[in-house]
Scaffold this active site. Structure first.
Site, PDB file in Angstrom:
ATOM      1  N   CYS A 123       0.824  -1.211   0.000  1.00 16.90           N
ATOM      2  CA  CYS A 123       0.000   0.000   0.000  1.00 16.90           C
ATOM      3  C   CYS A 123       0.854   1.257   0.000  1.00 16.90           C
ATOM      4  O   CYS A 123       0.836   2.037  -0.925  1.00 16.90           O
ATOM      5  CB  CYS A 123      -0.898   0.014   1.220  1.00 16.90           C
ATOM      6  SG  CYS A 123      -1.919  -1.437   1.355  1.00 16.90           S
ATOM      7  N   GLU A 180       4.036   1.136   2.143  1.00 17.53           N
ATOM      8  CA  GLU A 180       5.250   0.845   2.891  1.00 17.53           C
ATOM      9  C   GLU A 180       6.488   0.954   2.001  1.00 17.53           C
ATOM     10  O   GLU A 180       6.391   0.909   0.784  1.00 17.53           O
ATOM     11  CB  GLU A 180       5.158  -0.558   3.508  1.00 17.53           C
ATOM     12  CG  GLU A 180       3.945  -0.747   4.395  1.00 17.53           C
ATOM     13  CD  GLU A 180       2.774  -1.404   3.681  1.00 17.53           C
ATOM     14  OE1 GLU A 180       2.258  -0.811   2.702  1.00 17.53           O
ATOM     15  OE2 GLU A 180       2.363  -2.484   4.067  1.00 17.53           O
TER      16      GLU A 180
END
Lengths: 825, 339
Positions: free
Chosen positions: A463, A465
């Site tokens: 997402c 990271e």
């Protein structure tokens, strides 16, 4: 002896030399792409039993020897799965290789957290997102789950130790203060696809072979038994991968020979068979081979650990040399390249996670987060945006599906056309791509311990990271934390609020009573203590899991995909990656900030009530004090409006967490990092949290990521972005998620595109913002879709760091998305 | 109550400064809404900007009926939430400061140039990256030309692109010498002040409404001969580069401005003064709830635009040689056609 993956090799400077005209229009999808997408949208979701069945077979076969070294045992099991799964090739597709045994299904990981689905096994069809499984399959799955329970990480880390069972129950089943995601697996990786594409698995295989022959590491150190087992495991794994590719090639040839196959398709299949006999073991020779190689390794990564956050990273950089050569030699044109990429991206829709209804609240939307990172700089900081960056966006614009997750890096020298093209895709209303600010991210990653060069070569994992591509082992989604509950505990001596006679449940350490909090600093101190305590506990639990992984769930594939492991001769789960991190996430940050401000103002500055009185009001959920609640909500400043006084409270709230987290190292020796994103945990965590000083009632949804609490940012997007940039992101080594929603009508046209692009350039470049993700959908449409989901099957929205079909979300998450402040009305 | 030019000049009141506005000139802009307007257009969606004086507004949908306002009013002017005695109210806004829900709102703040600048400066980065800037609007910004010019000077020196939205009713007497005109010295002074402000701008967004003078009087409260004269004058000044470029805008009000006759006449006029472009602003009903907030009579019952009204209007104007744009979609490069 071949060098492993010297960093110069894997971060070539490319792209700058090639001037090309900025692509302004989008290519129309071909019939093939339309057909594949239609088939996928019409496919039901299911669970694949192939992997657990094969593992079960292996574990109870003669191939399995309990005397093998644990690394070899694991490699044999994985190689057995790779080489025995049945290949499936679907109509029209140009990139082949099935993720599961069904068109769209979740893989089942008996060693990991998949067992959670057994909670729902007899009501799978009644879920909001039904899973289709025959009664026979259900029984089989149930049997497999129970039979192999002792081979699961949950068993190894918790159930085996009677003293730890309560932790498992409290922190995954009744999660209130935190949720440990790592129970399910680690995955979350942007592996070294540069090496896979340009050197093939052959390089890793040769290193392993040489080390085994010479009985020495590359640097000449003699091997110990564990290292011998490691290199054996690598070779067994690679062998399994090659068998899987060969099986796929056989299947392609079989289909090509069928009389009903059209001559054109037959030719394609033969070509694909040739490709699969070549990659991923050998270096890719063409763009097509490059994509196919990436896809095959992606399947392998999925089959190894679990499905979450497995990303390709910077594909526009990795594949660019092949693309250029193909164009030069006349094998490829941009339009054909887009078709190949679109077919590749559609493959991402074949997989989904396996969450029971209980867990689905925390991670709604069926996302797995297969990230592709576009644009950015080389290691020296020069812009490397290239034609492929555009073509990946083109291909995504053709399909607009929930996966893959497209990420665009923005820096000072990002060409306007890329940012504008990204906004143009956003205007299609699907919430993708997300935008990332290089300046802030490189600074944060350097702060986390990376060299500047490696930080500049970052890719987005899942997402939001972060990792330096192919060099990082980041258990990036290890756990999520309910910060508002920590504040509640701080106001109630470590107990949850209770309005009745019985005291609330004890969850945290005993901190001073509110009557003893003479200054605002006392409140902050108690809050910090509660935060530190919950982080300590989670770190302890994660340590147990890490030990379990090292023992029973090692990652030979990930060790091939990550720099450092082949050099050191240890599995990645032992900390052999070049960079090693574990990251913990925050939920409800803005609620804490606004609450701290309200306490400071009401109790300590204006002295309108005592903290005891205020706490009593909160315990009663503002009953009888609705006027006060209204005043706090509508008259008090809130984070998200460019007001430094309350924005500063964000810093206070987040510093408590940062200080607690960065004080720890994981059992692999890696640094703990902070991430500011919430998935959809803000909904279930909200249910577990009492009334808050910012006027939020008990049970209501919490704020997500770095976004303001719902409806609190009333001054428009420019102020909201300024507030977000005000919070120092130096310590957010695992990035953050900031949601911004625009009224589609306002930003629909060309001027809207330019304006939004300018807004994000200001935020990401001038103000040092880290990340922003956007929904451009009008709320009316969402409300209609909520009433009649069947009418809007393909309506995509940005949830947290990912997109999901609106119909796949539970009602309270749908409400939250509708309620997020919309700019420009 | 019409604007009385003889009244002494007030410290201007500002309704609000709004950011991220995309339809008030090129790029991302901040818009300063001054309070006070010489026109009273029946369709106006900002009726709170008519009066130059502070006003008390009541937003019924926010009120929680707590009754604090009644207790706290020093004049005991509030009978029940939302109902107050206008004779007694001194507009001290004690009730506003103590209203927990924000239902009561004081409209019109005295703001210094410095405080406005302070709220604008954080937005400069968005102007820079989008080619945007600041737009003076209202109400009618030329009513406060002295103050506006001072603010414009400061913004210009900080490199900000400036635009103004005007209803066109102001005094330009003597700025361009006209035959047989006798101009009073006082009038000339006020015109100079207006021109001093306008000449500092980079763009003037000039609102035109009804061509027919009688109808203009009927629907907007004043005649329009001065408006037409000002538009023509500014167009000339713009064309010969002695003034800022001008971009006309026309609100499309069903049955009032949106008649074939009106559109044709404006089209011819615009072509005559060589401004062959026009923004058509579609009518919306937002003003109706605002009328309730400040408790003034509901305006005319105006129907919504029909599908196709906009296209028809565009076609009519096109046949007169005028290219029409929607707000926010203007091709500002056309301004260079001037002159």
């Amino acid at each position: 002896m071949p060098s492993v993956a010297n960093s110069k090799d894997s971060v070539h400077r490319i792209g700058n030399d090639a001037e090309f005209s900025a692509p302004t229009s989008f290519y129309e999808p071909t019939e093939r792409i339309e057909n594949i997408k239609a088939e996928l949208l019409a496919s039901p979701y299911s669970i694949c039993l192939e992997r657990p069945v094969l593992l079960d077979k292996f574990w109870h076969s003669r191939d399995y020897s309990p005397h093998d070294h644990y690394l070899v045992k694991r490699a044999k099991a994985l190689a057995y799965v790779f080489s025995h799964r049945k290949p499936r090739i679907y109509n029209h597709e140009l990139i082949i290789g099935n993720m599961t045994s069904k068109r769209i299904a979740a893989n089942y990981y008996p060693e990991g957290g998949s067992i959670n689905i057994l909670e729902d096994i007899f009501r799978l069809e009644k879920r909001a997102v039904p899973l289709h499984l025959s009664p026979r399959e259900k029984l089989h799955l149930f049997y497999l789950g129970i039979r192999n329970l002792k081979r699961s990480v949950g068993w190894e880390a918790f159930l085996k130790h009677p003293g730890r069972i309560s932790y498992l129950i409290n922190n995954t089943f009744l999660a209130q203060r935190y949720f440990v995601t790592e129970v399910a697996g680690i995955s979350h990786q942007a592996g070294n696809y540069w090496n896979i594409v340009h050197h093939g698995l052959r390089r890793a295989d040769e290193i392993a072979r040489t080390c085994l022959e010479t009985k020495k590491l590359i640097d000449g150190t003699p091997l110990n038994d564990d290292q011998i087992a490691f290199y054996n495991a690598i070779r067994i794994t690679i062998d399994g991968i090659c068998k899987m590719a060969a099986n796929l090639a056989d299947e392609a040839e079989r289909l090509a020979a069928l009389p009903e196959t059209s001559p054109e398709r037959s030719k394609e299949l033969q070509e694909l068979a040739g490709i699969c006999r070549h990659v991923p073991y050998n270096p890719a020779r063409t763009f097509w081979e490059g994509l196919q190689s990436c896809w095959l390794m992606h399947i392998i990564m999925n089959l190894e650990d679990y499905e979450q956050g497995l990303s390709w990273g910077r594909l526009d950089q990795i594949l660019y040399p092949l693309y250029l050569r193909d164009i030069e030699e006349g094998r490829l044109n941009p339009e054909k390249a887009v078709e190949l990429i679109a077919s590749f991206q559609l493959k991402c829709c074949e997989t989904m996670p396996l969450f029971s209804k209980r867990i689905d609240q925390f991670f709604s939307g069926n996302t797995v987060g297969q990230g592709i990172t576009l644009g950015g700089t080389d290691v020296e900081g020069h812009d490397v945006t290239n034609e492929l960056s555009a073509l990946f966006l083109d291909a995504y614009a053709q399909i607009l599906t929930r996966e893959p997750n497209i990420h665009v890096r923005i820096h000072e020298h990002t060409p306007d056309w890329l940012l504008e093209k990204a906004v143009e895709v956003l205007q299609m209303g699907n919430g993708s791509p997300a935008l990332f600010g290089d300046k802030a991210i490189v600074r944060a990653l350097e702060n986390a311990g990376m060299t500047r060069e490696h930080a500049r070569d970052y890719a987005v994992i899942g997402c939001v990271e972060l990792g330096s591509q192919g060099r990082t082992y980041n258990s990036s989604d290890a756990a999520l934390f309910n910060l508002p509950l920590c504040l509640e505990l701080a106001l109630n001596r470590g107990r949850k609020f209770s309005s009745g006679f019985l005291p609330g449940k004890r969850l945290g350490p005993v901190t001073p009573p509110v009557s003893a909090m003479k200054t605002f600093d006392d409140v902050v101190k108690a809050y910090r203590e509660q935060v530190a305590s919950v982080v300590d506990e989670a770190v302890k639990v994660i340590g147990w899991l890490e030990n379990a992984y090292r023992k029973i769930r090692t990652s030979p594939v990930n060790s091939i995909m990550t720099e450092g492991c082949l050099e050191k001769g240890y599995d990645i789960t032992s900390g052999s990656a070049r960079y090693d991190f574990t990251s913990l996430q925050i939920v409800g940050l803005a609620d804490v900030a606004d609450s701290l401000y309200a306490i400071k103002k009401l109790v300590y500055e204006d002295k309108r009530l005592t903290l005891e009185e205020f706490t009593q009001i909160l315990k009663n959920n503002y009953k009888g004090h609705e006027v006060l609640r209204t005043e706090i909500i509508s008259r008090f400043p809130h984070y998200g409006n460019g007001n430094p006084e309350v924005d500063y409270m964000m810093q206070v709230a987040v510093d408590a967490f940062t200080d607690a987290v960065t004080a720890h190292r994981n059992t692999r020796g890696g640094q703990y990092l902070v991430g500011v994103y919430s998935m959809t945990c803000n909904v279930p965590f909200g249910k577990a949290t009492g009334a808050m000083p910012n006027g939020r009632l008990a049970g209501q949804v919490l704020s997500n990521g770095l976004s303001s609490s719902n409806g609190a940012d009333r001054t428009g997007p420019t102020a909201a972005l300024r507030s977000a940039a005000f919070v120092d992101n130096l310590n957010f080594g695992n990035c953050l998620a900031l949601n911004i929603k625009f009224d589609k009508k306002v930003v629909a046209n060309r001027a809207g595109k330019k304006a939004v692009a300018a807004l994000f350039r200001s935020y990401l470049v001038d103000q040092g913002g880290m990340q922003v993700q956007v929904n451009m959908i009008d709320s009316d449409l969402l409300r209609k879709a909520k009433e009649n989901p069947a009418a809007y099957p393909g309506l995509l929205v940005r949830v947290a760091g990912y997109c999901a079909y609106f119909k796949d979300l539970p009602p309270d998450v749908q409400d939250e998305i509708i309620a997020r402040t919309e700019y420009g009305g | 109550m019409l604007y009385d030019s003889k009244k002494e000049r007030h410290q201007p009141l500002v309704l609000s400064v709004q950011h991220f506005c995309l339809q008030d000139g090129p790029g991302v802009r901040s818009v300063i809404f001054f309070k006070g307007c010489p026109l009273r257009c029946v369709w106006c969606h900002n009726p709170e900007s008519w009066s130059m004086y502070p006003e008390l507004a009541f937003k019924k949908h926010l009120c929680i009926n707590c009754g604090y306002c009644m207790d706290i009013c020093p004049e005991k002017a509030i009978k029940s939430p939302g109902h107050w005695d206008r004779e007694r109210c001194r507009l001290c806004f004690t009730c506003v400061q103590n209203c927990p829900s924000g239902a009561l709102e004081g409209l019109g703040l005295e703001q210094s140039v410095e405080s406005i600048l302070e709220s604008l400066r954080p937005e400069y980065t968005y102007y820079k990256n989008s080619g945007g800037g600041v737009t003076f609007s209202g109400g009618e910004p030329t009513l406060f030309s002295g103050f506006a010019a001072e603010l414009a000077d400061r913004l210009r020196s900080e490199g900000v692109h400036l635009a103004a939205e005007t209803c066109g009713l102001f005094n330009l007497d003597g700025i361009v010498p006209r035959d047989n005109s006798k101009i009073l010295a006082k009038s000339r002074d006020s015109a100079r002040e207006v021109w001093n402000f306008l000449s500092k701008l980079d763009l003037i967004l000039f609102d035109i409404k009804i061509f027919d003078d009688v109808k203009h009087r009927q629907f907007c409260g004043t005649g329009n001969s001065r408006i037409k004269y000002n538009l023509e004058t500014l167009a000339v000044l713009g064309h010969n580069h002695t003034g800022p470029p001008v971009w006309p805008r026309l609100p499309l009000i069903p049955d009032i401005t949106n008649t074939t006759e009106n559109l044709v006449e404006w089209g011819r006029f615009l072509r005559k003064i060589n401004l062959p472009y026009l923004t058509l602003v579609p009518y919306h009903r937002l003003g109706e709830s605002k009328r309730e907030w400040i408790q003034i009579k509901k305006g005319l019952n105006i129907r919504d635009l029909n599908n196709g009204d906009l296209e028809t209007a565009k076609a009519i104007l096109k046949s007169e040689g005028i290219t029409c744009y929607s707000p926010g979609e203007e091709e500002w490069t056309r301004l260079s056609e001037m002159g």
